[in-house]
Structures are given as C-alpha cells and as structure tokens.
Motif scaffolding. Sequence first.
Motif, PDB file in Angstrom:
ATOM      1  N   GLU A  52       4.555   5.036  -3.633  1.00 17.09           N
ATOM      2  CA  GLU A  52       4.566   6.641  -4.120  1.00 17.09           C
ATOM      3  C   GLU A  52       5.772   7.285  -3.516  1.00 17.09           C
ATOM      4  O   GLU A  52       5.948   8.272  -4.042  1.00 17.09           O
ATOM      5  CB  GLU A  52       3.040   6.938  -3.464  1.00 17.09           C
ATOM      6  CG  GLU A  52       1.944   6.575  -4.128  1.00 17.09           C
ATOM      7  CD  GLU A  52       0.751   6.910  -3.618  1.00 17.09           C
ATOM      8  OE1 GLU A  52       0.708   8.084  -2.695  1.00 17.09           O
ATOM      9  OE2 GLU A  52      -0.396   6.458  -3.649  1.00 17.09           O
TER      10      GLU A  52
ATOM     11  N   ASP B  18       4.425  -2.115  -5.691  1.00 14.29           N
ATOM     12  CA  ASP B  18       3.135  -2.214  -5.946  1.00 14.29           C
ATOM     13  C   ASP B  18       2.132  -2.588  -4.887  1.00 14.29           C
ATOM     14  O   ASP B  18       1.075  -2.607  -4.933  1.00 14.29           O
ATOM     15  CB  ASP B  18       2.818  -2.719  -7.242  1.00 14.29           C
ATOM     16  CG  ASP B  18       3.495  -1.974  -8.714  1.00 14.29           C
ATOM     17  OD1 ASP B  18       3.585  -0.668  -8.524  1.00 14.29           O
ATOM     18  OD2 ASP B  18       3.978  -2.575  -9.739  1.00 14.29           O
ATOM     19  N   PHE B  19       2.915  -3.434  -4.061  1.00 12.16           N
ATOM     20  CA  PHE B  19       1.829  -3.922  -2.932  1.00 12.16           C
ATOM     21  C   PHE B  19       0.901  -3.107  -2.297  1.00 12.16           C
ATOM     22  O   PHE B  19       1.397  -1.807  -1.940  1.00 12.16           O
ATOM     23  CB  PHE B  19       2.805  -4.461  -1.823  1.00 12.16           C
ATOM     24  CG  PHE B  19       2.365  -5.618  -1.125  1.00 12.16           C
ATOM     25  CD1 PHE B  19       2.288  -6.966  -1.486  1.00 12.16           C
ATOM     26  CD2 PHE B  19       1.596  -5.692  -0.143  1.00 12.16           C
ATOM     27  CE1 PHE B  19       1.932  -8.007  -1.054  1.00 12.16           C
ATOM     28  CE2 PHE B  19       0.777  -6.540   0.827  1.00 12.16           C
ATOM     29  CZ  PHE B  19       1.264  -7.954   0.267  1.00 12.16           C
ATOM     30  N   PRO B  20      -0.360  -3.325  -2.184  1.00 10.31           N
ATOM     31  CA  PRO B  20      -1.219  -2.334  -1.370  1.00 10.31           C
ATOM     32  C   PRO B  20      -1.184  -2.479   0.048  1.00 10.31           C
ATOM     33  O   PRO B  20      -1.729  -3.060   0.887  1.00 10.31           O
ATOM     34  CB  PRO B  20      -2.573  -3.171  -2.106  1.00 10.31           C
ATOM     35  CG  PRO B  20      -2.313  -4.711  -2.060  1.00 10.31           C
ATOM     36  CD  PRO B  20      -0.802  -4.697  -2.649  1.00 10.31           C
ATOM     37  N   VAL B  21      -0.140  -1.475   0.230  1.00  8.80           N
ATOM     38  CA  VAL B  21       0.165  -1.461   1.683  1.00  8.80           C
ATOM     39  C   VAL B  21       0.630   0.064   1.995  1.00  8.80           C
ATOM     40  O   VAL B  21       1.280   0.597   0.994  1.00  8.80           O
ATOM     41  CB  VAL B  21       1.169  -2.572   2.294  1.00  8.80           C
ATOM     42  CG1 VAL B  21       2.507  -2.242   1.687  1.00  8.80           C
ATOM     43  CG2 VAL B  21       1.193  -2.712   3.531  1.00  8.80           C
ATOM     44  N   LEU B  22       0.182   0.660   3.147  1.00 14.47           N
ATOM     45  CA  LEU B  22       0.417   2.018   3.235  1.00 14.47           C
ATOM     46  C   LEU B  22       1.761   2.059   4.284  1.00 14.47           C
ATOM     47  O   LEU B  22       1.971   1.013   4.886  1.00 14.47           O
ATOM     48  CB  LEU B  22      -0.713   2.561   3.985  1.00 14.47           C
ATOM     49  CG  LEU B  22      -1.988   2.435   3.492  1.00 14.47           C
ATOM     50  CD1 LEU B  22      -2.968   3.488   4.459  1.00 14.47           C
ATOM     51  CD2 LEU B  22      -1.800   3.194   2.073  1.00 14.47           C
TER      52      LEU B  22
ATOM     53  N   TYR C 161      -7.417  -5.052  -7.201  1.00 16.50           N
ATOM     54  CA  TYR C 161      -6.127  -4.401  -6.922  1.00 16.50           C
ATOM     55  C   TYR C 161      -5.794  -2.981  -7.744  1.00 16.50           C
ATOM     56  O   TYR C 161      -4.766  -2.342  -7.407  1.00 16.50           O
ATOM     57  CB  TYR C 161      -5.155  -5.537  -7.762  1.00 16.50           C
ATOM     58  CG  TYR C 161      -3.713  -5.305  -7.504  1.00 16.50           C
ATOM     59  CD1 TYR C 161      -3.205  -4.660  -6.311  1.00 16.50           C
ATOM     60  CD2 TYR C 161      -2.730  -6.025  -8.529  1.00 16.50           C
ATOM     61  CE1 TYR C 161      -1.558  -4.489  -6.303  1.00 16.50           C
ATOM     62  CE2 TYR C 161      -1.374  -5.737  -8.334  1.00 16.50           C
ATOM     63  CZ  TYR C 161      -0.943  -5.057  -7.122  1.00 16.50           C
ATOM     64  OH  TYR C 161       0.632  -5.118  -7.042  1.00 16.50           O
TER      65      TYR C 161
ATOM     66  N   LEU D  38      -0.848 -11.265  -5.235  1.00 17.42           N
ATOM     67  CA  LEU D  38       0.425 -10.650  -4.571  1.00 17.42           C
ATOM     68  C   LEU D  38       1.461 -11.529  -4.401  1.00 17.42           C
ATOM     69  O   LEU D  38       2.526 -10.958  -4.621  1.00 17.42           O
ATOM     70  CB  LEU D  38      -0.174 -10.319  -3.200  1.00 17.42           C
ATOM     71  CG  LEU D  38      -1.237  -9.241  -3.404  1.00 17.42           C
ATOM     72  CD1 LEU D  38      -2.183  -8.807  -2.040  1.00 17.42           C
ATOM     73  CD2 LEU D  38      -0.778  -7.826  -4.160  1.00 17.42           C
TER      74      LEU D  38
ATOM     75  N   ASP E 125      -5.452   0.871  -2.325  1.00 17.51           N
ATOM     76  CA  ASP E 125      -4.046   0.764  -1.991  1.00 17.51           C
ATOM     77  C   ASP E 125      -3.879  -0.013  -0.618  1.00 17.51           C
ATOM     78  O   ASP E 125      -2.708   0.061  -0.049  1.00 17.51           O
ATOM     79  CB  ASP E 125      -3.304   2.111  -1.818  1.00 17.51           C
ATOM     80  CG  ASP E 125      -2.903   2.687  -3.145  1.00 17.51           C
ATOM     81  OD1 ASP E 125      -2.641   1.961  -4.150  1.00 17.51           O
ATOM     82  OD2 ASP E 125      -2.898   3.910  -3.248  1.00 17.51           O
ATOM     83  N   ARG E 126      -4.803  -0.570  -0.307  1.00 15.68           N
ATOM     84  CA  ARG E 126      -4.917  -1.217   1.076  1.00 15.68           C
ATOM     85  C   ARG E 126      -5.298  -2.707   1.026  1.00 15.68           C
ATOM     86  O   ARG E 126      -6.395  -3.055   0.428  1.00 15.68           O
ATOM     87  CB  ARG E 126      -5.773  -0.662   1.981  1.00 15.68           C
ATOM     88  CG  ARG E 126      -5.348   0.992   2.249  1.00 15.68           C
ATOM     89  CD  ARG E 126      -5.862   1.527   3.604  1.00 15.68           C
ATOM     90  NE  ARG E 126      -4.928   0.663   4.588  1.00 15.68           N
ATOM     91  CZ  ARG E 126      -5.090   1.086   6.029  1.00 15.68           C
ATOM     92  NH1 ARG E 126      -6.128   1.836   6.371  1.00 15.68           N
ATOM     93  NH2 ARG E 126      -4.579   0.202   6.824  1.00 15.68           N
ATOM     94  N   LEU E 127      -4.819  -3.613   1.515  1.00 13.37           N
ATOM     95  CA  LEU E 127      -4.955  -5.186   1.379  1.00 13.37           C
ATOM     96  C   LEU E 127      -6.412  -5.473   1.818  1.00 13.37           C
ATOM     97  O   LEU E 127      -7.087  -6.061   1.226  1.00 13.37           O
ATOM     98  CB  LEU E 127      -3.697  -6.016   1.947  1.00 13.37           C
ATOM     99  CG  LEU E 127      -3.892  -7.452   2.019  1.00 13.37           C
ATOM    100  CD1 LEU E 127      -4.223  -7.856   0.594  1.00 13.37           C
ATOM    101  CD2 LEU E 127      -3.087  -8.104   2.697  1.00 13.37           C
TER     102      LEU E 127
ATOM    103  N   GLN F 146       0.667   5.177  -0.084  1.00 12.16           N
ATOM    104  CA  GLN F 146       1.067   3.756  -0.437  1.00 12.16           C
ATOM    105  C   GLN F 146       2.729   3.741  -0.662  1.00 12.16           C
ATOM    106  O   GLN F 146       3.243   4.640  -1.089  1.00 12.16           O
ATOM    107  CB  GLN F 146       0.349   3.490  -1.795  1.00 12.16           C
ATOM    108  CG  GLN F 146       0.253   1.974  -2.218  1.00 12.16           C
ATOM    109  CD  GLN F 146       1.579   1.502  -3.228  1.00 12.16           C
ATOM    110  OE1 GLN F 146       1.745   2.335  -4.074  1.00 12.16           O
ATOM    111  NE2 GLN F 146       1.996   0.676  -3.358  1.00 12.16           N
ATOM    112  N   ILE F 147       3.136   2.734  -0.361  1.00  6.66           N
ATOM    113  CA  ILE F 147       4.592   2.548  -0.030  1.00  6.66           C
ATOM    114  C   ILE F 147       5.477   2.895  -1.626  1.00  6.66           C
ATOM    115  O   ILE F 147       6.730   3.378  -1.579  1.00  6.66           O
ATOM    116  CB  ILE F 147       5.103   1.162   0.347  1.00  6.66           C
ATOM    117  CG1 ILE F 147       6.495   0.981   0.517  1.00  6.66           C
ATOM    118  CG2 ILE F 147       4.499   0.081  -0.418  1.00  6.66           C
ATOM    119  CD1 ILE F 147       6.987   1.796   1.737  1.00  6.66           C
TER     120      ILE F 147
END
Lengths: 253, 288
Positions: free
Chosen positions: A137, A87-91, B216, B40, B220-222, A134-135
């Motif tokens: 997905e 769920d981490f917000p990272v692409l 959050y 996080l 989807d991007r920090l 997003q990772i």
Amino acid sequence: MTSSVKVDHLSVSYHGEMALDNITFEAPTQELIGIIGPNGAGKSTLIKAIMGMVPKNQGDIKVFDQSVSRMRQKIAYVPQRSMIDFDFPVLVEDVVVMGRYPHLKWWQRPSKKDRDKALECLEQVGMEDFRRRQIGELSGGQQQRVFIARALVQESDLLFLDEPFAGIDLSSEQIIINLLRKIRNQGKTLFVVHHDLSKVEEYFDSLMLLNQRLVGFGAQEDVFKPQLISEAYNGNIATLHSEDGDGQMVVVK
Amino acid sequence: MEGIGYFIDAVMTYPFLQNALIAGVLVGIVCGVVGCFIILRGMALMGEAISHAVLPGVVIAYMLGASFFIGAVITGVLTALGIGYISQNSRIKDDSAIGILLTGTFAFGIVLVTTIGSTSVDVWHILFGNVLAVSRSDLWMTLGITIGVLILIFVFYKQLLLSTFDPTMAKAIGLPTRLIHYMLMFILSLVTVASLNTVGIILVVAMLITPGATAYLLTDRLPVMLTLSAVFGVTSAVVGVYYSYIYDVATGASIVIVATLLFTLAFLFSPKQGVFVRWFRRMTTSKA
C-alpha cells in the motif's frame, strides 16, 4: 579497523560466462560508496559475491578482516524493489522485524524487545505511522525506507543497497539519500549500486567503476572522470566542455 | 433443512461417515496451511507435479507390501530433485521441466497399475479418492502426517516466511534456502498421501491452492491467511461430504466444488480485493 571490504583477485562466472574478472580492491570504512557501471557490468553480482551468495571461481574476500561466513550478522542487504512481491500478506512492522532474524537462534521468535527495536528504526526513517499497513500500500520511496529500517534494525556495520533509487520520485530520493548520509555518520559503511550518473558527485564519498573488471576505484573526485567513465561504458559516452573551458559534462548514450 | 438432521443421524449411526468427516477435516487443515506457502512461493504447478508423482510410489509400495507413505515420499522428492536438476542444467525452464516430469511419472504409475491388474489396486480410488472407505489405520496415518507437518511449519515459521518473502536476504543471512525448498517438497508428498482417500491424487492440488487463494483475497497478514485457509479447507470438506452423502455423488469432487464456490464468493465480494465490490465502489464514487 582499516578496511570494510577487502577483495583479492575475485572472479565469478555465470553459466560459463565471465561476470566478474579479477577484481581487487580495498574499501574504506564509514563511507557512502557508489558502484557504477553499465547494464550487465556485474554490479549486483559483486555485492552478492561479497555476501557469499554466488560461488566464486577464485579470489579471496574479507569483511572487516574476517571471512564472510563469520560476519553475516554484521552485513545487511536492501534488495532491489523489483525482487519483492508487494502483494505478499505482510505488514510494514513485520518486514522490519525480519531484520532481527540474524540475531535469533533457529527456534526463537522475535521478542517484545525485537519489536520495540523495529519500531525505533521505523521512527528513524519516518515511517512509524505506516507500521500497520500492508507493504504494497506504500509508495516506492516509502517501501525503500521500510527496507532501510529493516537493515538498521539488524545493527550491522556494513550495508549493501541494490539500486535504492530505481523507480522513485525525486523528493523520495532526497529523503533516502539524507537517510543514507545519517547512517554513514553513525559510523557505518554503505555500498550502493547505482545506475544513474547525474547525482554521483553529490551522493558518494568513494566510487567504484565496474564493467566486469574494475575500471576505477577511489575517492569520488579522482574516479568520476570522463576518460574512466568512457572506459567503463565501452566508449558509449559524449564529453561536452563548458564555454569557459573549466567544466566538463559527460553524457552516457 | 431436513437434510442436515438426516445427515447428523447418519453420522451418529455409521462409523464410516465419522471416519470420512474426521479425515476430511484433517486434510482440510493440513492442505490449507501448506497451500498458503505454495501459493506465495508461486509453486502451484509444482504442487500439481508432486501430487501426480506420488502415484508410481504408491503403486510400487503396494506391490512390495510396503507403506504407501514411504513410496510416495521417495517418488515425490525424487521428482522435485529431477525438476530442479533439469531446469538448472539445461535451457529448459522450470514450468516445462514440471510438465515433463508430471506427465512422465504419472504415466509410469498408470502403466504399473495396469500391469498388476486393476482388480488388486483400485485406480479410481487413488486418483479420485474414496473417503467413505477410510479405515482406522488410514485415519491414524492422516492424523500423524497432519500433526507432524503442522509442527514443522510452526517451528520453522520464521525461516519459511523470510525465504518466501525475500529469498535474497534469506540467503544473505545464511538460511539454507535450498534445503527449505526441498523440505516443502517433502511436506507436499506427505500431504498428498494424507489426502489420497479424501480427494485423491488428481484433485489434491485444489485442496492446496483453492482455500489458500480464498484466504489470500481476504487478509493482509500471513498468520490470518493460514488460519482462514485452514477454516475454508475444513468447511469445504464438511460441506462436501454432506452433499456427497445426500446426493450420492463422488466425495472428492464434491469437496472441491465447495472450495471453488467459496473462492468465487471471495473473488466477487472480498472487502478489499473483490471484483464486484471494486466495481460497486467505482460506480458510487463516479456518481458522487
């Protein structure tokens, strides 16, 4: 360069319990090396010990004939998927760029060049179309390929993969093993922690059988033998003979 | 909305309201940014513990005539070390260790306050904030902490990102993950001191968690999450101070209520995560 990893009398204990007992081996270069053993055999502990992440009781570890602390840049690690928060917000592309971090000074940011390299590696694993996703997905197999791309962009000669096939469908497993072979053919050495015996002969060049101590290590066809597997799995196996008396099948209980 | 005109007049006239608003905005930014990493890393409860542990430090600093700032950092970081020590050296798990030290340090602070007599130090203000009594020097301190913490996070962004996302790889490439953890604890103590006047010890964890959690749900991007979180923190502070002035209610609580309402909106209507949006999508697809 004769050996990728050389381990000499390594012992590791966790909370007073022995996890690895007096392990000694010398691994070749440019091979796909499987690490096999039952749950709690210390497979993950061994690769973490080689990477210098868990304190050792005794023993000596050399990577390409040097101490690990000097070789960190040369070692890439692909985590078990269960260790990652998807769920981490990272692409996807941000994850791959992390592989460039070992090459950057502590104050430096990834440059355009680093981003281009990340994109190249995403292309190598066939995931370039997903770079802006997003990772979380992606499917399990696709996530695994992204983490392999991250290891590639690190430009290391030694890769450790912790259970890369866990929870992944068969066709993704095929794609990934082909990828690992391609990486080996580029001259790199890969250690793969693996828990499933069914594809061992097909996948690995060398094999390590581990159950806290080293039960066997060497060329796959020399180590993948019923008696050694039985020893590693504490006798919890059954050996079946085929009718012509030639083939044998090992079933792990 | 004649209330807004009245409020703007009041802000122009009264310096205490100006100070309150500036302090609120700064706290909204710094808590919003730090809070994203707290969320996080799954450390919300840790944030709660550190903010409470700051109380005895503040009181001791007051008794010795030293700066709040130093006292708070000392007890905050000591508590973080204590929690780590207990969970690593016994069978007590992290959350229980946090529970023990959170209440223990907080109780110690209350005992200290009652010993020195409540006339000299106003417990109510430390616990719940008193944003309308922000002095010039408080404001400078809050500004200093905000800038310092933002610089730290900007400089070490790469390390924070990797050690939060994949601690194993962070360790494998030789990042000092433990040092990074304690640096965050240190930052938490600083942020709590900065927020003392605005929302107080009890509610500071809301300023850390709620705007970050709202953000959050929306991205989807920090980097976007950090920005949105700061924006929500500032919005909560400004709107909260406004309602607190208009209706004459406690400022800290008013700010937190606004933050919670923003979270509720995101929870229901976020384009990707919103409960209501997902329900609506299911209804329309099942009909079609």
